[in-house]
Design a protein around this motif. Structure first.
Motif, mmCIF file in Angstrom:
data_model
loop_
_atom_site.group_PDB
_atom_site.id
_atom_site.type_symbol
_atom_site.label_atom_id
_atom_site.label_comp_id
_atom_site.label_asym_id
_atom_site.label_seq_id
_atom_site.Cartn_x
_atom_site.Cartn_y
_atom_site.Cartn_z
ATOM 1 N N LEU A 31 3.834 71.035 87.104
ATOM 2 C CA LEU A 31 3.196 70.873 88.225
ATOM 3 C C LEU A 31 1.305 70.565 88.812
ATOM 4 C CD1 LEU A 31 4.201 70.896 91.803
ATOM 5 C CD2 LEU A 31 3.234 73.955 91.333
ATOM 6 N N LEU A 32 0.832 71.039 87.373
ATOM 7 C CA LEU A 32 -0.751 70.928 87.963
ATOM 8 C C LEU A 32 -1.076 68.970 87.455
ATOM 9 C CD1 LEU A 32 -2.486 74.607 87.260
ATOM 10 C CD2 LEU A 32 -1.572 72.847 89.415
ATOM 11 N N GLY A 33 -0.150 68.590 86.294
ATOM 12 C CA GLY A 33 -0.720 67.700 85.410
ATOM 13 C C GLY A 33 -0.922 66.791 86.193
ATOM 14 N N PRO A 34 0.047 66.203 87.697
ATOM 15 C CA PRO A 34 -0.466 65.314 87.893
ATOM 16 C C PRO A 34 -2.419 65.403 88.862
ATOM 17 C CG PRO A 34 1.952 65.427 88.319
ATOM 18 C CD PRO A 34 0.571 66.557 87.839
ATOM 19 N N SER A 35 -2.393 66.160 89.145
ATOM 20 C CA SER A 35 -3.524 66.960 89.772
ATOM 21 C C SER A 35 -4.741 66.196 88.423
ATOM 22 C CB SER A 35 -3.569 68.072 90.842
ATOM 23 O OG SER A 35 -2.731 68.046 91.563
ATOM 24 N N LEU A 36 -4.821 66.621 87.596
ATOM 25 C CA LEU A 36 -5.991 66.050 86.557
ATOM 26 C C LEU A 36 -5.958 64.678 86.368
ATOM 27 C CD1 LEU A 36 -4.851 69.006 83.990
ATOM 28 C CD2 LEU A 36 -6.844 68.787 85.476
ATOM 29 N N TYR A 37 -4.571 64.074 86.458
ATOM 30 C CA TYR A 37 -4.531 62.265 86.177
ATOM 31 C C TYR A 37 -5.647 62.012 87.566
ATOM 32 C CZ TYR A 37 -0.592 62.200 83.141
ATOM 33 O OH TYR A 37 0.112 62.287 81.761
ATOM 34 N N ALA A 38 -5.403 62.530 88.843
ATOM 35 C CA ALA A 38 -5.687 62.025 89.714
ATOM 36 C C ALA A 38 -7.786 62.096 90.041
ATOM 37 C CB ALA A 38 -5.350 62.440 91.358
ATOM 38 N N LYS B 211 -17.202 62.472 95.082
ATOM 39 C CA LYS B 211 -17.598 64.008 95.068
ATOM 40 C C LYS B 211 -15.560 64.145 96.698
ATOM 41 C CE LYS B 211 -21.782 64.298 94.392
ATOM 42 N NZ LYS B 211 -23.197 64.256 95.142
ATOM 43 N N ILE B 212 -16.305 62.764 97.316
ATOM 44 C CA ILE B 212 -14.631 64.076 98.426
ATOM 45 C C ILE B 212 -13.847 63.794 98.301
ATOM 46 C CG2 ILE B 212 -13.371 62.625 100.573
ATOM 47 C CD1 ILE B 212 -16.490 61.893 101.273
ATOM 48 N N PHE B 213 -13.077 63.151 96.993
ATOM 49 C CA PHE B 213 -11.393 63.002 96.319
ATOM 50 C C PHE B 213 -11.665 63.818 95.799
ATOM 51 C CE2 PHE B 213 -11.996 58.481 97.974
ATOM 52 C CZ PHE B 213 -10.944 58.765 99.423
ATOM 53 N N VAL B 214 -12.570 63.620 94.542
ATOM 54 C CA VAL B 214 -12.051 65.374 93.315
ATOM 55 C C VAL B 214 -12.339 66.289 93.859
ATOM 56 C CG1 VAL B 214 -13.411 66.308 91.732
ATOM 57 C CG2 VAL B 214 -12.959 63.623 91.517
ATOM 58 N N MET B 215 -12.840 66.393 95.302
ATOM 59 C CA MET B 215 -12.921 67.879 96.333
ATOM 60 C C MET B 215 -11.880 68.046 96.878
ATOM 61 S SD MET B 215 -15.889 69.394 99.381
ATOM 62 C CE MET B 215 -16.997 68.581 97.876
ATOM 63 N N GLY B 216 -10.778 66.899 97.062
ATOM 64 C CA GLY B 216 -9.776 67.525 97.565
ATOM 65 C C GLY B 216 -8.417 67.878 97.030
ATOM 66 N N ASP B 217 -8.939 67.150 95.440
ATOM 67 C CA ASP B 217 -7.932 66.780 93.763
ATOM 68 C C ASP B 217 -8.381 69.124 93.785
ATOM 69 O OD1 ASP B 217 -5.945 65.925 92.967
ATOM 70 O OD2 ASP B 217 -7.610 66.176 91.208
ATOM 71 N N VAL B 218 -9.154 68.972 93.945
ATOM 72 C CA VAL B 218 -9.615 70.289 93.253
ATOM 73 C C VAL B 218 -9.062 71.486 94.393
ATOM 74 C CG1 VAL B 218 -11.148 72.294 93.397
ATOM 75 C CG2 VAL B 218 -11.645 70.014 91.984
ATOM 76 N N PHE B 219 -8.861 71.010 95.672
ATOM 77 C CA PHE B 219 -8.119 72.062 96.784
ATOM 78 C C PHE B 219 -7.255 71.901 95.892
ATOM 79 C CE2 PHE B 219 -12.003 71.171 99.761
ATOM 80 C CZ PHE B 219 -13.008 73.019 99.047
ATOM 81 N N SER B 220 -6.933 70.651 96.253
ATOM 82 C CA SER B 220 -4.981 70.382 95.796
ATOM 83 C C SER B 220 -4.304 71.176 94.716
ATOM 84 C CB SER B 220 -4.518 69.184 96.009
ATOM 85 O OG SER B 220 -2.876 68.942 95.549
ATOM 86 N N PHE B 221 -4.957 71.199 93.272
ATOM 87 C CA PHE B 221 -4.859 71.795 92.183
ATOM 88 C C PHE B 221 -4.981 73.416 93.122
ATOM 89 C CE2 PHE B 221 -5.979 73.986 88.219
ATOM 90 C CZ PHE B 221 -5.481 72.759 87.153
ATOM 91 N N LEU B 222 -6.087 74.077 92.998
ATOM 92 C CA LEU B 222 -6.415 75.193 92.724
ATOM 93 C C LEU B 222 -4.792 75.808 94.380
ATOM 94 C CD1 LEU B 222 -9.897 76.190 93.745
ATOM 95 C CD2 LEU B 222 -9.058 76.298 91.461
ATOM 96 N N ALA B 223 -4.336 74.728 95.104
ATOM 97 C CA ALA B 223 -3.394 75.582 95.833
ATOM 98 C C ALA B 223 -1.697 75.717 95.393
ATOM 99 C CB ALA B 223 -3.222 74.869 97.232
ATOM 100 N N GLN B 224 -1.812 74.423 94.776
ATOM 101 C CA GLN B 224 -0.503 74.681 93.213
ATOM 102 C C GLN B 224 -0.264 75.286 92.454
ATOM 103 O OE1 GLN B 224 1.402 70.178 92.624
ATOM 104 N NE2 GLN B 224 -0.853 69.941 93.975
ATOM 105 N N GLY B 225 -1.730 76.130 92.462
ATOM 106 C CA GLY B 225 -1.549 76.582 91.286
ATOM 107 C C GLY B 225 -1.272 77.980 91.229
#
Length: 351
Positions: free
Chosen positions: A89-96, A125-139
């Motif tokens: 589930l989380l792998g693609p967030s790291l790709y992003a 910064k903006i896109f990586v920040m969004g990706d971090v939020f997505s990663f944390l929520a999915q995790g």
């Protein structure tokens, strides 16, 4: 979520018997791409691709978990299930996270900061920040869902995952739009650096389009999968996960191994007056010469334009008139007029 009350009563780790052979193949494929990306990272010191490498490892270990589960059928245990559920589930967030860093670096390398919808200082910064939020929520949602003991816990974990996937889809969509606008602008008004950089940077943009689209398709699939619930057709057939998640991520992994950013983002820190934090110098000037006819030294015909040296604003006096005067007088350290030059024009480079 359909049939919420009955979902938990009929809950099982899998709604099908996982395939040992199919999951083992994905273990091999992701392991190969992980080794390949590790080699390229070490060779080229592309540290911003560390998250991508970790994503490959997440995928490989996740499918190891699925392979172990396949060997336990039908008496599945929790640990392999948790491993495969969370890591895949989380792998693609790291790709992003790594993919988001590419566009900012490409913009800087081409000296095309003015063409970016978002200031280069904030782009990554903006896109990586969004990706971090997505990663944390999915995790968080995945962990809650895996350990759910009540229907309420299951629904809560499911909804948190949906929020995380929704964030990921939103930011991916915005990133694709940002990339398209940048591409259209630089295609309409190329910078001098885009001609002289010497690498096929346009290929990298097309790779971004393709890989972003694949990850977006995968995220939409996972969102629909969780939205439909545990008794949906998507949860009852393994082939959907293997094709719409596993196979798409293998393609993304291989694509960036074949078209590795190190082949395109060559010396972007050295060629640009703007760093990733947005520190700028004043505008550049590009000199173009017009060769006269005749003479063996002239490669172009009369009136043919040929690119020449870039002049940096900080090499000249700050006054605009002084800059142009000093250039026209041939006082630049980098260029002296020769007899073969009929005329020279100096055009401010758009920023």
């Amino acid at each position: 979520m359909s049939d919420k009350g009955s979902d938990l009563a009929s809950f099982a780790y899998y709604k099908y018997d996982p395939s040992t052979a199919a999951n083992a193949i994905f273990v091999v494929l992701f392991s190969i791409t992980a080794v390949g990306h590790a080699f390229l990272l070490a060779k080229n010191r592309t540290l911003y691709f560390i998250p991508f490498l970790v994503g490959c490892l997440f995928e490989a270990v996740g499918y190891i978990g699925r392979t172990i589960s396949a060997g336990e059928t039908p008496d599945w245990t929790l640990t392999p299930y948790l491993i495969q559920s969370l890591l895949i589930l989380l792998g693609p967030s790291l790709y992003a996270a790594s993919i988001y860093m590419i566009l900012g670096r490409l913009t800087v390398m081409l000296e095309a900061e003015a063409y970016s919808v978002i200031r280069v200082k904030w782009l990554t910064k903006i896109f990586v920040m969004g990706d971090v939020f997505s990663f944390l929520a999915q995790g968080a949602g995945g962990g809650m869902l895996a350990k759910a003991s009540t229907a309420k816990d299951q629904d809560l974990g499911n909804n948190i995952i949906l929020v995380g996937l929704g964030i990921q889809i939103a930011f991916f969509g915005l990133f694709i739009i940002t990339t398209i606008i940048f591409h259209l602008r630089i295609a309409a008004h190329p910078t001098a650096k885009s001609y002289s950089v010497g690498v096929p940077w346009r290929q990298l943009l097309w790779v971004l389009y393709a890989t972003n689209t694949l990850i977006l398709i995968r995220s939409v699939f996972r969102m629909i999968e969780y939205a439909l619930g545990w008794n949906s057709m998507l949860m009852k057939r393994e082939v959907y996960l293997l094709v719409l998640d596993g196979l798409l991520m293998v393609i993304v992994s291989v694509a960036f191994m074949w078209y590795h950013p190190s082949k395109f983002l060559v010396g972007y820190k050295q060629v640009s007056p703007v760093d990733l934090e947005g520190t700028t110098v004043e505008g550049d000037y590009t000199m173009t010469s017009y060769s006269g006819g005749g003479g063996d030294g002239g490669r172009g015909g009369r009136g043919q334009r040929s690119p020449s040296t870039n002049f940096k604003a900080h090499d000249y006096p700050r006054s605009e008139a002084d800059r142009r005067d000093s250039m026209m007088l041939g006082q630049s350290k980098r260029h002296r007029q020769t007899a073969s030059d009929d005329t020279s024009s100096y055009t401010p480079l758009r920023r």
